[in-house]
Design a protein around this motif. Structure first.
Motif: not given
Length: 308
Positions: A62-78
């Motif tokens: 969920p976008a409100a609780a995202v935990q991303g990595g140090l290098f990877a950028q998450a892809v937001a899906i509408e």
């Protein structure tokens, strides 16, 4: 009388030759982290984009609780309703309706891995080209089945243990705090059972509820400004003046129907776990004992004036 159900025609005659199903898309791109709006429609949209991008999910959060990595950028899906509907209907090509519904139940379980479980189950069915819902040798299938069972156990208990309180305006209100998000599953039960009265069931944990206005049942959300007192509970000032009497009468009935000699606390807690007792009037501390009204009687013992 002839049956209305006709047997399926052989594949080589009326329906023509069997056309091989196209192979499942290969997810040859590097895995991707996806985010969505935490709705089931949003998750279905993510599933569609996974195969469009040819990139398996490394995570779906969920976008409100995202935990991303140090290098990877998450892809937001509408979320797109059309794509979600297309995905939902397309699942029926690889599984029956009962198996498809199980995916929705897994989503309602709020399990921390629910998104990846749903993707793995759908992907396995897509690549197998058939129903896999009874392949209990697979860990994903077993986990989905287990979550669905737990969800329905909670659903049935909420249907049995919810207690309403009557407000001054005639609204019957109940506050619940279930382990799983079962409101979408219990809506039909309460709409049919209490069709002649207005009621509101509010989930204190998830901050939304079901409201029935004698015509339809709607989902409502309470903002902080409009939240009910004490995290969803009804204030005593807005309760019907007879509500304490109703509670007292029910407690008195429970006490008189109880047989102390046959008390089996272990069996009782098995059928009615202690964590549900907070919803039940009969399990609350007794504020005072019920006493019947002492009616005035005439000299001959009758309830009315003495017969002439």
């Amino acid at each position: 009388m002839k049956s209305l159900i006709r047997p399926a025609a052989p594949a080589s005659t009326a329906l023509g030759p069997v056309v091989p199903r196209p192979p499942a898309p290969e997810l040859h791109q590097p895995p991707t982290d996806y985010t969505y709006d935490n709705s089931f429609e949003g998750l279905l949209t993510v599933l569609f984009r996974v195969y469009e991008r040819r990139s398996a999910p490394n995570s779906i959060q969920p976008a409100a609780a995202v935990q991303g990595g140090l290098f990877a950028q998450a892809v937001a899906i509408e979320t797109e309703e059309a794509l979600a509907t297309r995905t939902w209907e397309g699942l029926l090509r690889f599984m029956p309706e009962a198996a498809r519904a199980r995916l929705y139940h897994v989503f309602l379980s709020e399990d921390p891995e629910r998104e990846l479980l749903i993707f793995r189950f759908a992907d396995m069915a897509l690549r197998a080209g058939r129903d896999i819902s009874e392949n209990y040798a697979d860990a994903t299938v077993r986990r989905c089945q287990r979550l669905a069972q737990q969800l329905f156990r909670e659903k049935h208990r909420m249907e049995a243990f919810v207690r309403f309180e009557k407000a001054q305006d005639g609204l019957f209100h109940a506050s619940i705090e279930p382990d799983f998000d079962v409101l979408p599953l219990i809506a039909s039960h309460f709409t049919k059972r209490y069709a002649d009265q207005r009621w509101l069931i509010f989930d204190k944990k998830r901050r939304y509820g079901l409201y029935y206005d004698l015509h339809r049942t709607d989902v409502i959300e309470l903002t902080e400004a409009g939240a009910a007192p004490r995290a969803g509970e009804v204030s005593a000032t807005v309760l019907d003046e007879r509500e304490p009497l109703f509670k007292l009468l029910w407690q008195s009935y429970f006490d008189h129907a109880n047989i102390p000699e046959r008390r089996n606390l272990k069996l009782h807690q098995r059928h009615m776990p202690r964590r549900y007792w907070k919803y039940l009037s009969e399990k609350q501390p007794r504020e005072r004992r019920f006493e019947p009204i002492k009616n005035k009687r005439g000299p001959n013992g009758s309830l009315g004036p003495t017969a002439q």
